[in-house]
Motif scaffolding. Structure first.
Motif, PDB file in Angstrom:
ATOM      1  N   ILE A  20       0.824  -1.208   0.000  1.00 22.31           N
ATOM      2  CA  ILE A  20       0.000   0.000   0.000  1.00 22.31           C
ATOM      3  C   ILE A  20       0.862   1.263   0.000  1.00 22.31           C
ATOM      4  N   ARG A  21       2.077   1.164   0.480  1.00 18.99           N
ATOM      5  CA  ARG A  21       2.944   2.351   0.534  1.00 18.99           C
ATOM      6  C   ARG A  21       3.243   2.919  -0.847  1.00 18.99           C
ATOM      7  N   HIS A  22       3.089   2.097  -1.904  1.00 21.95           N
ATOM      8  CA  HIS A  22       3.327   2.560  -3.267  1.00 21.95           C
ATOM      9  C   HIS A  22       2.088   3.200  -3.898  1.00 21.95           C
ATOM     10  N   VAL A  23       0.903   2.958  -3.323  1.00 23.01           N
ATOM     11  CA  VAL A  23      -0.351   3.398  -3.930  1.00 23.01           C
ATOM     12  C   VAL A  23      -0.638   4.849  -3.540  1.00 23.01           C
ATOM     13  N   THR A  24      -0.875   5.688  -4.556  1.00 22.48           N
ATOM     14  CA  THR A  24      -1.248   7.072  -4.262  1.00 22.48           C
ATOM     15  C   THR A  24      -2.746   7.290  -4.423  1.00 22.48           C
ATOM     16  N   GLU A  25      -3.350   6.590  -5.393  1.00 27.91           N
ATOM     17  CA  GLU A  25      -4.800   6.678  -5.549  1.00 27.91           C
ATOM     18  C   GLU A  25      -5.296   5.601  -6.501  1.00 27.91           C
ATOM     19  N   ILE A  26      -6.612   5.461  -6.545  1.00 24.47           N
ATOM     20  CA  ILE A  26      -7.270   4.522  -7.442  1.00 24.47           C
ATOM     21  C   ILE A  26      -8.307   5.313  -8.211  1.00 24.47           C
ATOM     22  N   VAL A  27      -8.260   5.202  -9.531  1.00 21.98           N
ATOM     23  CA  VAL A  27      -9.215   5.934 -10.367  1.00 21.98           C
ATOM     24  C   VAL A  27      -9.888   4.959 -11.325  1.00 21.98           C
ATOM     25  N   GLY A  28     -11.075   5.322 -11.763  1.00 23.01           N
ATOM     26  CA  GLY A  28     -11.763   4.509 -12.762  1.00 23.01           C
ATOM     27  C   GLY A  28     -11.043   4.586 -14.092  1.00 23.01           C
ATOM     28  N   ILE A  29     -11.345   3.627 -14.950  1.00 24.28           N
ATOM     29  CA  ILE A  29     -10.730   3.618 -16.269  1.00 24.28           C
ATOM     30  C   ILE A  29     -11.150   4.879 -17.015  1.00 24.28           C
ATOM     31  N   GLN A  30     -10.258   5.431 -17.789  1.00 28.71           N
ATOM     32  CA  GLN A  30     -10.531   6.651 -18.531  1.00 28.71           C
ATOM     33  C   GLN A  30      -9.821   6.617 -19.867  1.00 28.71           C
ATOM     34  N   LYS A  31      -9.956   7.678 -20.635  1.00 27.08           N
ATOM     35  CA  LYS A  31      -9.349   7.732 -21.964  1.00 27.08           C
ATOM     36  C   LYS A  31      -7.838   7.587 -21.837  1.00 27.08           C
ATOM     37  N   ILE A  32      -7.311   6.617 -22.591  1.00 27.77           N
ATOM     38  CA  ILE A  32      -5.868   6.383 -22.623  1.00 27.77           C
ATOM     39  C   ILE A  32      -5.361   6.823 -23.984  1.00 27.77           C
ATOM     40  N   ASN A  33      -4.390   7.710 -23.971  1.00 29.89           N
ATOM     41  CA  ASN A  33      -3.790   8.206 -25.209  1.00 29.89           C
ATOM     42  C   ASN A  33      -2.616   7.322 -25.575  1.00 29.89           C
ATOM     43  N   GLU A  34      -2.679   6.727 -26.759  1.00 20.60           N
ATOM     44  CA  GLU A  34      -1.602   5.853 -27.202  1.00 20.60           C
ATOM     45  C   GLU A  34      -0.365   6.675 -27.530  1.00 20.60           C
ATOM     46  N   VAL A  35       0.801   6.101 -27.238  1.00 26.29           N
ATOM     47  CA  VAL A  35       2.073   6.740 -27.531  1.00 26.29           C
ATOM     48  C   VAL A  35       2.883   5.758 -28.371  1.00 26.29           C
ATOM     49  N   PRO A  36       3.413   6.192 -29.513  1.00 31.66           N
ATOM     50  CA  PRO A  36       4.178   5.275 -30.358  1.00 31.66           C
ATOM     51  C   PRO A  36       5.438   4.752 -29.653  1.00 31.66           C
ATOM     52  N   ASP A  37       5.854   3.564 -30.064  1.00 31.55           N
ATOM     53  CA  ASP A  37       7.119   2.948 -29.644  1.00 31.55           C
ATOM     54  C   ASP A  37       7.194   2.551 -28.179  1.00 31.55           C
ATOM     55  N   LEU A  38       6.058   2.427 -27.505  1.00 27.48           N
ATOM     56  CA  LEU A  38       6.062   1.910 -26.138  1.00 27.48           C
ATOM     57  C   LEU A  38       6.005   0.390 -26.202  1.00 27.48           C
ATOM     58  N   PRO A  39       6.535  -0.308 -25.199  1.00 26.79           N
ATOM     59  CA  PRO A  39       6.340  -1.762 -25.157  1.00 26.79           C
ATOM     60  C   PRO A  39       4.845  -2.071 -25.161  1.00 26.79           C
ATOM     61  N   GLY A  40       4.439  -3.227 -25.670  1.00 28.29           N
ATOM     62  CA  GLY A  40       3.039  -3.593 -25.826  1.00 28.29           C
ATOM     63  C   GLY A  40       2.223  -3.535 -24.557  1.00 28.29           C
ATOM     64  N   TYR A  41       2.841  -3.807 -23.403  1.00 34.44           N
ATOM     65  CA  TYR A  41       2.106  -3.797 -22.144  1.00 34.44           C
ATOM     66  C   TYR A  41       1.851  -2.379 -21.629  1.00 34.44           C
ATOM     67  N   MET A  42       2.563  -1.393 -22.170  1.00 29.48           N
ATOM     68  CA  MET A  42       2.317   0.001 -21.805  1.00 29.48           C
ATOM     69  C   MET A  42       1.258   0.521 -22.765  1.00 29.48           C
ATOM     70  N   LYS A  43       0.071   0.813 -22.243  1.00 29.31           N
ATOM     71  CA  LYS A  43      -1.065   1.167 -23.090  1.00 29.31           C
ATOM     72  C   LYS A  43      -1.051   2.609 -23.551  1.00 29.31           C
ATOM     73  N   GLY A  44      -0.273   3.460 -22.900  1.00 32.34           N
ATOM     74  CA  GLY A  44      -0.201   4.865 -23.259  1.00 32.34           C
ATOM     75  C   GLY A  44      -0.141   5.726 -22.021  1.00 32.34           C
ATOM     76  N   VAL A  45      -0.755   6.906 -22.107  1.00 37.71           N
ATOM     77  CA  VAL A  45      -0.737   7.845 -20.981  1.00 37.71           C
ATOM     78  C   VAL A  45      -2.150   8.365 -20.730  1.00 37.71           C
ATOM     79  N   ILE A  46      -2.382   8.777 -19.489  1.00 38.77           N
ATOM     80  CA  ILE A  46      -3.621   9.452 -19.130  1.00 38.77           C
ATOM     81  C   ILE A  46      -3.266  10.833 -18.597  1.00 38.77           C
ATOM     82  N   ASN A  47      -4.235  11.728 -18.658  1.00 34.98           N
ATOM     83  CA  ASN A  47      -4.084  13.043 -18.072  1.00 34.98           C
ATOM     84  C   ASN A  47      -4.899  13.024 -16.782  1.00 34.98           C
ATOM     85  N   LEU A  48      -4.209  12.969 -15.671  1.00 34.14           N
ATOM     86  CA  LEU A  48      -4.868  12.905 -14.362  1.00 34.14           C
ATOM     87  C   LEU A  48      -4.683  14.240 -13.653  1.00 34.14           C
TER      88      LEU A  48
END
Length: 158
Positions: free
Chosen positions: A39-67
């Motif tokens: 739990i010491r690593h957790v800062t918050e939990i948010v619902g799923i939201q729009k994920i912006n894809e970023v080219p050349d990321l490893p397949g398991y990295m889905k992109g970025v969110i604006n939080l």
């Protein structure tokens, strides 16, 4: 439980010292398995939201969110563990973690609970032959159940 109620649960914890967080884990489901992260690593939990894809990321990295003005990279745990994809639903959450000065998100199927697991109830991981073995920190025993405890740092850097 909703992402908001889990956020309230995490927010209500005493984070004034590292000692108060020792042995506490956020438990979540991916597929049929329950996993836990400290739990010491957790800062918050948010619902799923729009994920912006970023080219050349490893397949398991889905992109970025604006939080709230912060750009946060997000990883899909299913993909990281080589599990089959599934559609996101109302239980899908992003667990925002802070590790080694970096903030990232983990997309998981469902948040379960915050639980305490004593050191003497954690066993070393079995042989590391399984694909996810390199990310497993230990196996926590809670009543008659087991929780696969993950090393968050290795999820991102292994």
């Amino acid at each position: 439980m909703t992402a908001e109620s889990h956020l309230d649960m995490v927010a209500g914890m005493d984070v004034s010292s590292e000692d108060t967080l020792h042995g506490k884990f956020l438990v979540f489901k991916v597929g049929s398995e329950e996993f836990g992260i400290e739990i010491r690593h957790v800062t918050e939990i948010v619902g799923i939201q729009k994920i912006n894809e970023v080219p050349d990321l490893p397949g398991y990295m889905k992109g970025v969110i604006n939080l709230r003005g912060r750009v946060i990279p997000v990883m899909d745990i299913r993909t990281r563990f080589g599990m089959s994809d599934r559609d996101y639903d109302e239980r899908t959450c992003i667990i925002v973690v802070h590790v080694d000065g970096e903030t990232s998100g983990l997309i998981i199927d469902e948040v379960k609970e915050v639980t305490e697991i004593a050191d003497n109830q954690i066993e070393p991981p079995p042989g590391r032959s399984a694909q996810t073995g390199q990310y497993v920190k230990g196996i926590g025993k809670v009543n008659d159940e087991v929780k696969i405890l993950l090393d968050v740092q290795r999820l991102f850097y292994a």
